[in-house]
Design an enzyme around this catalytic site. Sequence first.
Site, PDB file in Angstrom:
ATOM      1  N   THR A 138       0.839  -1.200   0.000  1.00  0.00           N
ATOM      2  CA  THR A 138       0.000   0.000   0.000  1.00  0.00           C
ATOM      3  C   THR A 138       0.873   1.249   0.000  1.00  0.00           C
ATOM      4  OG1 THR A 138      -1.733  -1.151   1.225  1.00  0.00           O
ATOM      5  CG2 THR A 138      -1.805   1.248   1.246  1.00  0.00           C
ATOM      6  N   PHE A 153       4.029   1.479  -0.885  1.00  0.00           N
ATOM      7  CA  PHE A 153       4.837   1.539  -2.093  1.00  0.00           C
ATOM      8  C   PHE A 153       4.012   1.926  -3.309  1.00  0.00           C
ATOM      9  CE2 PHE A 153       9.034   1.460  -2.936  1.00  0.00           C
ATOM     10  CZ  PHE A 153       9.492   0.537  -3.859  1.00  0.00           C
ATOM     11  N   TRP A 154       2.736   1.569  -3.294  1.00  0.00           N
ATOM     12  CA  TRP A 154       1.855   1.932  -4.407  1.00  0.00           C
ATOM     13  C   TRP A 154       1.791   3.450  -4.577  1.00  0.00           C
ATOM     14  CZ3 TRP A 154      -2.641   4.831  -4.678  1.00  0.00           C
ATOM     15  CH2 TRP A 154      -3.397   4.701  -5.853  1.00  0.00           C
ATOM     16  N   HIS A 155       1.900   4.148  -3.458  1.00  0.00           N
ATOM     17  CA  HIS A 155       1.781   5.602  -3.498  1.00  0.00           C
ATOM     18  C   HIS A 155       2.985   6.282  -4.124  1.00  0.00           C
ATOM     19  CE1 HIS A 155      -1.530   4.911  -0.673  1.00  0.00           C
ATOM     20  NE2 HIS A 155      -1.958   6.100  -1.029  1.00  0.00           N
ATOM     21  N   GLY A 156       4.127   5.640  -4.080  1.00  0.00           N
ATOM     22  CA  GLY A 156       5.293   6.285  -4.679  1.00  0.00           C
ATOM     23  C   GLY A 156       6.536   5.446  -4.520  1.00  0.00           C
TER      24      GLY A 156
END
Lengths: 471, 536
Positions: A315, A317-320
């Site tokens: 979650t 890592f998905w953001h950036g």
Amino acid sequence: MIFSSTLFLFIFLPLVLVIYYLIPKRYIMAKNVELLIASLIFYAWGEPKNVLLMIISIGVNYVFGLLLDKYDGRVKLRRLVLVLSVVFNLGMLFFFKYFNFFTDVLGVGDRFATIILPIGISFFTFQIMSYTIDVYLRNCAPQKNVFKLALYISLFPQLIAGPIVRYIDVEKELADRSYDVDLVFKGVTRFSVGLAKKVVISNTVAMLADQIFALDATAMSASTAWLGAIAYTLQIYFDFSGYSDMAIGLGHMMGFHFLENFNYPYISGSVQEFWRRWHMSLSTWFKDYLYIPLGGNRKGKGRTYLNLFIVFACTGFWHGASWNFLVWGLYHGVFQIFERLGLKKVFEKVPKPLKFLTHIYTMLVVIIGWVLFRADNLGMAIDYIAAMFRFGNWGWTRAMAQLEGYTLIIMLIGIIFSAPIIPKLGEKIRKLDGGETAISIISGASMLVLMLVSIFCLTGSDYNPFIYFRF
Amino acid sequence: MNQKPSNTGFVIRLTVILCFFALLIFPVALMALDGPDSNAMESEATVELKEFSFGNYLDGSFQSNFEGWFSGHYPLRSQIVKTYRQTRYEVENAAPVVAVMDLLNGNFGKNPGGPSTDPNGDTPTWPGLPNVPSTPTTPTTPTTPTTPTTPTEPDAPVDPDVPVDPDAPTEPDQPTEPEVPVDPYAIYLDPSNIYAEINRRQLAEIPVEPKGYRGSDRVYIGKSGYLYESAYIMEYMGYGEPYTSVTREGVKTTVEKLEYIQQELKKRGIEMLFVLTSSKAAAYSAYIPEYFKNMYTTKEGYIRPVDMLREELADSSVNYLDSAVYWQQIGLLNTFPKTGIHWNAIASFESTAELIRMYQRLSGEMTVTLSSKGVIYHDDAPSSFNNEKDVFKILYGAFIPSNAIVDEDYYSPDIQISSAGSKKLNVLLQGGSFAGSINHYLVNYGVADVSYIYYNGLNSHGTIAASSPWEKGPEAWGDWLKGRDLVIFEATEQQVRGAHYDGSKSWAKVAGDGNYGHNAVYDSMYEYLKAHEGEY
């Protein structure tokens, strides 16, 4: 193109909607084509080259869907197709979003060119994956009409900033949908609320947050650090939920019913509750497509905690593609685990008059988490959080130096409207005689006021004087 | 659309929907009927609409250009901006808001006046007295122009071989008179000083911390209504990376290039002068607001790039005028208006007049000479070339609140021209906006014909060289220097650090290491002169 721009508001949106409404309701295919063209133009405006990438991705996943249907009954082949589709989609996401990060980590970053991240790739990749996975799981039939699939993936209201719409949630509406005055009215008011959240509240507090986060964290006073963290807490909520409101509102205007993405997360009494209210489309996606396939909570406590760790790492890592996003995700994962380890039971025993303490705990965790999220890098995040707890250097005057009267008013409005005051008020009014009419009048008047205020704020902030005699 | 049976709620909802669409469609409909909004906000860079091409589209420049054009030209935009800014102003200045902010700032009931202190240091600055960069020297009051002196014989060298007896008895020290404290303001208030009255007004202006609306768009309201552009304060106080990254080596290199340029131009019969113009933040540091200083921290060991430049210039052979020092020498204290970030007409005139005198001393030639015999007072800013209300107009967005602080008076010099038997100069002037004033006095009072390159000549504002040497290459300097008597380079203190703070396009092509402003200018001319060394 973004929703909160004059180009979108005054040219793109009215043009698309007028044409949409002019097409007779029975010609759903024509409406779909119009929306598809509009969505591709919307994306191509900001990504003239990467629109081809999206089209290719749509085409490849369309074929995957057909193959899953073709190999119905052949378990291994279907599994292979699923694996290929996941590898293709995640591979594309990895290449554009994470390649440079990992090459930098490995120390070979300077050998590779910087890859530009296509806007919205995280959102539409997850949408595409939800389609192929749901087709594999037989939750839905594969879409044989490539234009409908293309429309689902590229639909402009949710293309670049979510919510992540699952195919099964809009499958029927792609084929047949209707709208009436009530639904369009709902969409219009929802869109106006979203626009005001973004332009009036988020953009205003963003200036304060940016100003404070640009300061030297090692020399920052504690009160300044808290002020910046609170400003960012408001900024991210009103920005993100504002966009979601606009997306949902636009969907209503066209007959679509997208699921809610935020449910007043800042009233949560635990981190678990927070994640049931924050970016719900993402947490649901991870729950259904990662947490549950990993075993969820069905394989013992140890495995449950590991699964949570993995999910929250993903979650974050998905953001950036940055260490601080990863740490942010893990940070929330750790608190999820603490609550499952017993903290939640403690909270349940807290007497009602003291329940606000659980809310304070949650907000402290969330606000500090946002510092990890917002900081340019992990080092800066650590310095900033250290500043927040350097109570010996409270420095109230320095904090107040950052604050203007107008920003303070907007922050107070933001804090108040982080709670579900309006829905609760609406429920009470509805119960009265003539309540529905009163709601319509109040909503309508509010919509007009919010739109006007938003247009004024948008225009005013667009005013960018070039200081002629700058030197 | 489906229609429910007529009811009030339905009618209301339909009306709301129609109003929504009306709000969205109205601007474009009006634009179609009336054309784009031609009332571009004052001091805004207007975006010209570019033609569409596939290349423009692919690199995104068409889209950003169109969005920029549209957001600046849709109908009623200027009225909306004014209303928005007026509302912000009223909200921030509303009594309850000011009271709450005072409470939060701990200012409730406190007297906001008094000497200001720098939160990063302990030295209080005297209210009303701007910082001066060096110890005042013997004051001279500008009077009638002097004839240029003939070059004098160099001093006879001292014989290094004559020994000095270290044991020779010396005269006992004579008792000295007790030191009489020197009034640092005497020079400014001396009755014979034609600027005594405006100096007195300046000294009487006690700095008062502002309340309510603080400003925006990089223009901030300082004490007693003095307006600043934030970049100047950032440079003066050493906030921010661009100002703290200037190196001594970079400055030294540039001064060496200026020395070379001066030397080569001299061989071509051209004099060179370098003029350093003061920043308002430096000259009027007493009025920098505390709230701004509280927002930032000065980097430890910060040395102002301009102070490095001053030291290097002092050690060099470059002919230069340090305006701040010169004003001090002539007893001029009142040099910047409240409402502008440029020097006022008096300060710009005196600097220009001194440049003319410096040329006369260097060349031995008699030119038109300018001097001032007094001050003319104006209710409003007297000069368009100086634009003494530039940031005032920026700040208030072309609406002027009734309680906006303005200067009580504006000043201009009562100019005397002496031109008997004088040569009219041919001048190449390169600099920023402060150079506009120099250009004005040289041209409009018959001193010189001037070619004025604004920065690096690439910006589309002001008096711009039609095609700068950057477009044509250094060889273009051949034409630019032909027939010149004088080359003047002007730089403000804030420009020493190089590219503009927010990377505006006028500096986008400044080459070099960014450690010194005007790299592209000096480098280019240096390159040309080096390539043509000996061709005199």
